[in-house]
Design an enzyme around this catalytic site. Structure first.
Site, mmCIF file in Angstrom:
data_model
loop_
_atom_site.group_PDB
_atom_site.id
_atom_site.type_symbol
_atom_site.label_atom_id
_atom_site.label_comp_id
_atom_site.label_asym_id
_atom_site.label_seq_id
_atom_site.Cartn_x
_atom_site.Cartn_y
_atom_site.Cartn_z
ATOM 1 N N ARG A 16 3.229 -8.009 -8.198
ATOM 2 C CA ARG A 16 2.378 -6.835 -8.441
ATOM 3 C C ARG A 16 3.076 -5.552 -7.976
ATOM 4 N NH1 ARG A 16 0.929 -9.154 -12.088
ATOM 5 N NH2 ARG A 16 -0.720 -10.668 -12.010
ATOM 6 N N GLU A 36 5.495 -4.878 -10.678
ATOM 7 C CA GLU A 36 4.729 -4.322 -11.798
ATOM 8 C C GLU A 36 4.366 -2.861 -11.525
ATOM 9 O OE1 GLU A 36 0.920 -5.782 -14.382
ATOM 10 O OE2 GLU A 36 0.709 -5.845 -12.188
ATOM 11 N N SER A 43 13.842 8.384 0.872
ATOM 12 C CA SER A 43 14.639 7.448 1.662
ATOM 13 C C SER A 43 13.857 6.192 2.014
ATOM 14 C CB SER A 43 15.091 8.126 2.953
ATOM 15 O OG SER A 43 15.780 7.212 3.781
#
Length: 166
Positions: free
Chosen positions: A107, A110, A133
């Site tokens: 996820r 995704e 960063s």
């Protein structure tokens, strides 16, 4: 290759022991934490860092100081070699495949696949051509009660680094 030619067999034949690896330490940490019923938050308190950083360090993604490694080692009952390996600069990146297969980690993959270009555009619009960063970075993860089902709240804060011209 004959089974007797395996590295472990050759080491044993020479009277040597296979050295512990950082992966071995991670497995030891996970098992000791479960057996001792310790939370990541309890380990973080002993180490003196956030639960997010401490969890990453004990899972092999951050380098601990000697004091931090000793504190974690005492609480987890780790051998001296494991404590020493916690103090070494790790090889970062812990996923076994390019596209993660674990549903929770997928996820996040995704999320970056869908919103990555949005993050990039909005950061560039707000700050200019640069990056956030992951070295000078903080994260906070909390449970957020919601009548429709609890939510996971993750706040990430990374230093902005401008690309240089030369």
């Amino acid at each position: 290759m004959k089974k007797s030619d395996a590295p472990e067999a050759l080491l044993a034949a020479a009277g040597m022991v296979k050295p512990m690896t950082r992966s071995d330490v991670t497995e030891m940490v996970v098992m000791a934490r479960l057996k001792k019923e310790l939370t990541w938050a309890r380990l973080a308190k002993a180490v003196g860092q956030s639960k997010e950083w401490t969890t990453a360090a004990l899972l092999g993604q951050m380098q601990m100081t000697k004091e931090q490694a000793l504190a974690a080692g005492r609480l987890l009952g780790l051998p001296a070699d494991a404590v020493l390996l916690l103090q070494q600069a790790p090889y970062k990146g812990s996923l076994p495949t390019a596209v993660p297969t674990d549903p929770l980690i997928y996820r996040f993959y995704e999320l970056v696949s869908v919103y990555g270009t949005t993050f990039k555009e909005l950061i560039h619009e707000e700050f200019g051509d640069g990056i956030m960063s992951a070295i000078d970075f903080k994260m906070d993860l909390k449970r957020e009660p919601d009548p429709k089902g609890d939510r996971v709240k993750i706040v990430m804060s990374g230093k902005y680094l401008q690309y240089k011209t030369y």
